[in-house]
Design an enzyme around this catalytic site. Structure first.
Site, PDB file in Angstrom:
ATOM      1  N   GLN A 147      -4.689  -1.481   9.495  1.00  0.00           N
ATOM      2  CA  GLN A 147      -4.445  -3.015   8.833  1.00  0.00           C
ATOM      3  C   GLN A 147      -5.178  -3.818   9.828  1.00  0.00           C
ATOM      4  O   GLN A 147      -4.808  -3.851  11.094  1.00  0.00           O
ATOM      5  CB  GLN A 147      -3.156  -3.200   8.727  1.00  0.00           C
ATOM      6  CG  GLN A 147      -2.927  -4.437   7.982  1.00  0.00           C
ATOM      7  CD  GLN A 147      -3.547  -4.709   6.397  1.00  0.00           C
ATOM      8  OE1 GLN A 147      -3.698  -3.651   5.895  1.00  0.00           O
ATOM      9  NE2 GLN A 147      -4.233  -5.706   6.081  1.00  0.00           N
ATOM     10  N   LYS A 168       0.820  -1.275   0.158  1.00  0.00           N
ATOM     11  CA  LYS A 168      -0.022   0.012  -0.220  1.00  0.00           C
ATOM     12  C   LYS A 168       1.001   1.287   0.117  1.00  0.00           C
ATOM     13  O   LYS A 168       0.555   2.277  -0.672  1.00  0.00           O
ATOM     14  CB  LYS A 168      -0.967  -0.027   1.104  1.00  0.00           C
ATOM     15  CG  LYS A 168      -2.063  -1.007   1.089  1.00  0.00           C
ATOM     16  CD  LYS A 168      -2.848  -1.174   2.261  1.00  0.00           C
ATOM     17  CE  LYS A 168      -3.883  -2.447   2.096  1.00  0.00           C
ATOM     18  NZ  LYS A 168      -4.638  -2.831   3.289  1.00  0.00           N
ATOM     19  N   ASP A 178     -10.858   2.921   4.014  1.00  0.00           N
ATOM     20  CA  ASP A 178     -11.459   1.289   4.182  1.00  0.00           C
ATOM     21  C   ASP A 178     -12.933   1.281   4.102  1.00  0.00           C
ATOM     22  O   ASP A 178     -13.444   0.371   3.849  1.00  0.00           O
ATOM     23  CB  ASP A 178     -11.028   0.806   5.498  1.00  0.00           C
ATOM     24  CG  ASP A 178      -9.511  -0.018   5.142  1.00  0.00           C
ATOM     25  OD1 ASP A 178      -9.287  -0.600   4.109  1.00  0.00           O
ATOM     26  OD2 ASP A 178      -8.929  -0.328   6.122  1.00  0.00           O
TER      27      ASP A 178
HETATM   28  N1  GUN Z   1      -7.338  -6.903   6.161  1.00  0.00           N
HETATM   29  C1  GUN Z   1      -7.583  -7.441   5.078  1.00  0.00           C
HETATM   30  N2  GUN Z   1      -8.473  -6.841   4.065  1.00  0.00           N
HETATM   31  C2  GUN Z   1      -8.293  -5.463   4.784  1.00  0.00           C
HETATM   32  C3  GUN Z   1      -8.569  -4.367   4.248  1.00  0.00           C
HETATM   33  O1  GUN Z   1      -9.249  -4.124   2.806  1.00  0.00           O
HETATM   34  N3  GUN Z   1      -8.277  -3.146   4.802  1.00  0.00           N
HETATM   35  C4  GUN Z   1      -7.723  -3.475   6.065  1.00  0.00           C
HETATM   36  N4  GUN Z   1      -7.381  -2.068   6.837  1.00  0.00           N
HETATM   37  N5  GUN Z   1      -7.389  -4.651   6.740  1.00  0.00           N
HETATM   38  C5  GUN Z   1      -7.442  -5.456   5.771  1.00  0.00           C
END
Ligand code: GUN
Length: 306
Positions: free
Chosen positions: A97, A53, A120
């Site tokens: 995350q 990311k 998100d």
């Molecule tokens: N863990 C697995 N998928 C995601 C996501 O799309 N966002 C976040 N923040 N954590 C994740």
């Protein structure tokens, strides 16, 4: 008949090329959208995701910060991290995350993120806006899948869509997005009776339950569009032999790399029966990050237009 492969890398590149133009326009106004990614603990998958990311931000010229904290931290300490990011003007998007360590109250953390910075789309305000058809920030994976369907001109209005998996991150928002585009949507899960029979009704089948190669040929209506959200890492030859029909190539990969990635869909069955399907890797995965970049740019614009 062999299915069309829906190429996530190609769609990602298209999205990022469009975003580059939007970012240039914002920068001309003195605005550089900024993303903060918060990583708690040392979950190897999470480390890889967060690194990708941040890298994507760098390659697009977005500002980014990776904030790392020990797995032993408390909910209150993490709340303070989020609150600081909420206050900072340089930060347009905040991403915590998941999964978080068990002692942390994930719900409290997600509710603490400023909804205008919630890239998100997990905050109840954004969930509610999505349900009401007035979304600002939509969860990245389902948003990416909608982009994939749109750009490959897969018809949605009037189609029967079946979403297997009811998570807050993928299954539920996916079903809502398809519904808003006028699909007839069914959500299936572990308690669904005759899951293969229900899945076979689908013109668009989305597999998001996190079980390796669970969706086999008997789930797939010939010609259906099959979207595979799964990312399962197989680490033993027994697992590989259970998941694949032709095991020669995957076993070689297991030998050389130590693991083999497979989705929630049996890939050979998808190739033989679907009209179009997303491979793993190279399908849905790349789109999730592209949509995170898109949400960050959107959040930067939204916050400044208020
Ligand atoms: N863990 C697995 N998928 C995601 C996501 O799309 N966002 C976040 N923040 N954590 C994740």
């Amino acid at each position: 008949m062999s299915a069309t492969t829906l190429d996530g890398l190609k769609i990602r590149d298209e999205i990022q090329a469009e975003l580059a133009g939007e970012i240039a326009a914002l920068k001309a106004r003195g605005i550089t959208p900024g993303l903060a990614a918060v990583l708690v603990g040392e979950n190897p998958a999470s480390q890889i995701y967060v690194r990708s990311k941040v890298k994507a931000c760098e390659s697009l010229g977005l500002y980014s910060e990776k904030i790392e904290r020990p797995a032993t931290m408390t909910t209150v300490e993490l709340l303070a991290v989020v609150e600081t990011l909420n206050q900072r003007d340089k930060i347009d998007g905040i991403l915590v995350q998941l999964p978080l360590p068990p002692q942390i109250d994930t719900r409290r953390i997600l509710e603490a993120v400023d909804p205008t910075k919630d890239v998100d789309g997990f905050h109840p305000t954004n969930v509610g806006r999505l349900v009401a058809g007035r979304a600002n920030l939509v969860p990245c994976t389902p948003a990416g899948i909608m982009e994939m369907l749109r750009r490959y001109q897969i018809p949605i209005a009037g189609a029967r869509a079946v979403v297997v998996g009811r998570s807050d991150i993928v299954g539920k928002p996916m079903a809502l997005l398809l519904l808003h585009q006028h699909a007839t949507v069914t959500i299936c899960h572990s308690r669904t009776r005759d899951l293969p029979g229900v899945a076979r009704e689908a013109d668009i089948l989305v597999a998001a339950m996190g079980r390796p190669a669970f969706v086999t040929g008997d789930f797939i209506r010939p010609g259906a569009t099959v979207i595979d959200v799964g990312m399962n890492r197989l680490v033993s030859s027994e697992e590989v032999e259970r998941a694949f029909h032709d095991t020669a190539e995957p076993l070689r990969k297991l030998e050389s790399k130590g693991s083999v990635l497979i989705g929630d869909v049996q890939p050979e069955d998808a190739r033989d029966r679907a009209g179009a399907y997303t491979p793993v890797p190279g399908g849905v995965g790349p789109l999730t990050i592209a949509m995170l970049m898109s949400n960050t740019v959107r959040a930067a614009r939204l916050r400044r237009s208020k």
